[in-house]
Scaffold this motif. Structure first.
Motif, PDB file in Angstrom:
ATOM      1  N   THR A 148      -2.686  -1.097  -4.612  1.00 25.85           N
ATOM      2  CA  THR A 148      -1.320  -1.624  -4.601  1.00 25.85           C
ATOM      3  C   THR A 148      -0.344  -0.466  -4.396  1.00 25.85           C
ATOM      4  O   THR A 148      -0.697   0.693  -4.570  1.00 25.85           O
ATOM      5  N   GLU A 149       0.855  -0.826  -4.045  1.00 29.48           N
ATOM      6  CA  GLU A 149       1.947   0.141  -4.113  1.00 29.48           C
ATOM      7  C   GLU A 149       2.306   0.282  -5.593  1.00 29.48           C
ATOM      8  O   GLU A 149       1.988  -0.594  -6.398  1.00 29.48           O
ATOM      9  N   PRO A 150       2.982   1.361  -5.975  1.00 27.46           N
ATOM     10  CA  PRO A 150       3.340   1.529  -7.388  1.00 27.46           C
ATOM     11  C   PRO A 150       4.273   0.423  -7.861  1.00 27.46           C
ATOM     12  O   PRO A 150       5.142  -0.027  -7.116  1.00 27.46           O
ATOM     13  N   GLN A 151       4.065   0.000  -9.084  1.00 29.79           N
ATOM     14  CA  GLN A 151       4.953  -0.973  -9.714  1.00 29.79           C
ATOM     15  C   GLN A 151       5.528  -0.327 -10.964  1.00 29.79           C
ATOM     16  O   GLN A 151       4.805   0.293 -11.737  1.00 29.79           O
ATOM     17  N   SER A 190     -12.835   9.147 -10.716  1.00 25.85           N
ATOM     18  CA  SER A 190     -13.640   8.827  -9.529  1.00 25.85           C
ATOM     19  C   SER A 190     -12.914   9.232  -8.244  1.00 25.85           C
ATOM     20  O   SER A 190     -11.690   9.399  -8.221  1.00 25.85           O
ATOM     21  N   ALA A 191     -13.700   9.351  -7.184  1.00 21.43           N
ATOM     22  CA  ALA A 191     -13.124   9.634  -5.868  1.00 21.43           C
ATOM     23  C   ALA A 191     -12.184   8.508  -5.447  1.00 21.43           C
ATOM     24  O   ALA A 191     -11.157   8.750  -4.812  1.00 21.43           O
ATOM     25  N   ALA A 192     -12.523   7.263  -5.823  1.00 20.74           N
ATOM     26  CA  ALA A 192     -11.666   6.121  -5.484  1.00 20.74           C
ATOM     27  C   ALA A 192     -10.316   6.243  -6.181  1.00 20.74           C
ATOM     28  O   ALA A 192      -9.269   5.972  -5.581  1.00 20.74           O
ATOM     29  N   ALA A 193     -10.307   6.646  -7.452  1.00 19.27           N
ATOM     30  CA  ALA A 193      -9.046   6.820  -8.182  1.00 19.27           C
ATOM     31  C   ALA A 193      -8.209   7.922  -7.536  1.00 19.27           C
ATOM     32  O   ALA A 193      -6.990   7.771  -7.364  1.00 19.27           O
ATOM     33  N   ARG A 194      -8.854   9.005  -7.145  1.00 26.23           N
ATOM     34  CA  ARG A 194      -8.125  10.109  -6.497  1.00 26.23           C
ATOM     35  C   ARG A 194      -7.512   9.666  -5.161  1.00 26.23           C
ATOM     36  O   ARG A 194      -6.384  10.012  -4.829  1.00 26.23           O
ATOM     37  N   GLU A 195      -8.256   8.869  -4.406  1.00 26.16           N
ATOM     38  CA  GLU A 195      -7.751   8.368  -3.128  1.00 26.16           C
ATOM     39  C   GLU A 195      -6.595   7.385  -3.356  1.00 26.16           C
ATOM     40  O   GLU A 195      -5.611   7.386  -2.615  1.00 26.16           O
ATOM     41  N   ALA A 196      -6.683   6.560  -4.390  1.00 24.95           N
ATOM     42  CA  ALA A 196      -5.599   5.624  -4.713  1.00 24.95           C
ATOM     43  C   ALA A 196      -4.320   6.380  -5.043  1.00 24.95           C
ATOM     44  O   ALA A 196      -3.230   5.995  -4.597  1.00 24.95           O
ATOM     45  N   VAL A 197      -4.427   7.460  -5.808  1.00 26.50           N
ATOM     46  CA  VAL A 197      -3.255   8.294  -6.128  1.00 26.50           C
ATOM     47  C   VAL A 197      -2.686   8.872  -4.844  1.00 26.50           C
ATOM     48  O   VAL A 197      -1.472   8.828  -4.610  1.00 26.50           O
ATOM     49  N   ARG A 198      -3.540   9.411  -3.999  1.00 27.53           N
ATOM     50  CA  ARG A 198      -3.084  10.025  -2.750  1.00 27.53           C
ATOM     51  C   ARG A 198      -2.339   9.028  -1.863  1.00 27.53           C
ATOM     52  O   ARG A 198      -1.305   9.329  -1.273  1.00 27.53           O
ATOM     53  N   LEU A 199      -2.871   7.785  -1.783  1.00 30.33           N
ATOM     54  CA  LEU A 199      -2.286   6.787  -0.888  1.00 30.33           C
ATOM     55  C   LEU A 199      -1.042   6.115  -1.458  1.00 30.33           C
ATOM     56  O   LEU A 199      -0.144   5.729  -0.702  1.00 30.33           O
ATOM     57  N   SER A 200      -0.977   5.957  -2.779  1.00 26.38           N
ATOM     58  CA  SER A 200       0.084   5.120  -3.338  1.00 26.38           C
ATOM     59  C   SER A 200       1.089   5.816  -4.249  1.00 26.38           C
ATOM     60  O   SER A 200       2.194   5.335  -4.392  1.00 26.38           O
ATOM     61  N   CYS A 201       0.712   6.895  -4.891  1.00 27.49           N
ATOM     62  CA  CYS A 201       1.624   7.495  -5.871  1.00 27.49           C
ATOM     63  C   CYS A 201       2.676   8.395  -5.242  1.00 27.49           C
ATOM     64  O   CYS A 201       3.654   8.744  -5.900  1.00 27.49           O
ATOM     65  N   HIS A 202       2.489   8.786  -4.003  1.00 24.72           N
ATOM     66  CA  HIS A 202       3.497   9.570  -3.258  1.00 24.72           C
ATOM     67  C   HIS A 202       3.910  10.816  -4.012  1.00 24.72           C
ATOM     68  O   HIS A 202       5.090  11.099  -4.144  1.00 24.72           O
ATOM     69  N   ARG A 203       2.926  11.542  -4.537  1.00 26.22           N
ATOM     70  CA  ARG A 203       3.204  12.792  -5.272  1.00 26.22           C
ATOM     71  C   ARG A 203       3.536  13.901  -4.320  1.00 26.22           C
ATOM     72  O   ARG A 203       3.068  14.038  -3.254  1.00 26.22           O
TER      73      ARG A 203
END
Length: 156
Positions: free
Chosen positions: A6-9, A143-156
């Protein structure tokens, strides 16, 4: 493999808060068994999946099912679900699967009736979902999935 995010909420800590942002599917992996020399499919597909399930420890010899998805099924997009009361900040929900993609050689029958087949399998062993607070650094064991989710959605 990350297959949904998801996008961040923004959450304010309100009691009973839930995700309202839709999950975006990133992959459309479909379970399949492709066998060479048979036009792509074979009557041995169940035997191939059962042998793979036994190899992975998902099934035992003599079982009727492999513990794997049936050919034609799409990998699920699982939501973490639940309420986020008390959570404050930007949260992202994600979905992942443990994807298997491999070539195989399989034999069936006995003696002179024994036949060898070769092909390719796509499947998964598990699926799941999670959530991440964008403002909180991920732990080392994330997990690698969690890291990818941060990269794609958290816009750090």
């Amino acid at each position: 493999m990350l297959n949904g995010v998801t996008e961040p909420q923004r959450f304010t800590g309100a009691k009973g808060a839930q995700f309202t942002v839709p999950m975006r599917r990133l992959r459309t992996d479909m379970a399949s068994v492709r066998t060479e020399g048979t036009g792509g499919t074979s009557q041995d597909d169940d035997a191939v999946l059962l042998a793979l399930g036994v190899h992975l420890g998902l099934a035992k010899k003599g079982d009727e099912t492999s513990g794997l998805a049936e050919p034609g099924e799409y990998a699920p997009v699982d939501k973490a679900g639940g309420e986020y009361g008390g959570a404050a900040g930007h949260l992202v929900e994600f979905s992942s699967v443990q994807l298997i993609e491999t070539d195989f050689r399989h034999s069936c029958g006995r003696g002179r009736q024994r036949q060898q087949t070769a092909g390719h399998v796509v499947n998964w062993t598990s699926s799941g979902g999670g959530d991440i607070a964008c403002e909180t650094p991920l732990p080392e064991q994330a997990s690698a999935a969690a890291r990818e989710a941060v990269r794609l959605s958290c816009h750090r």
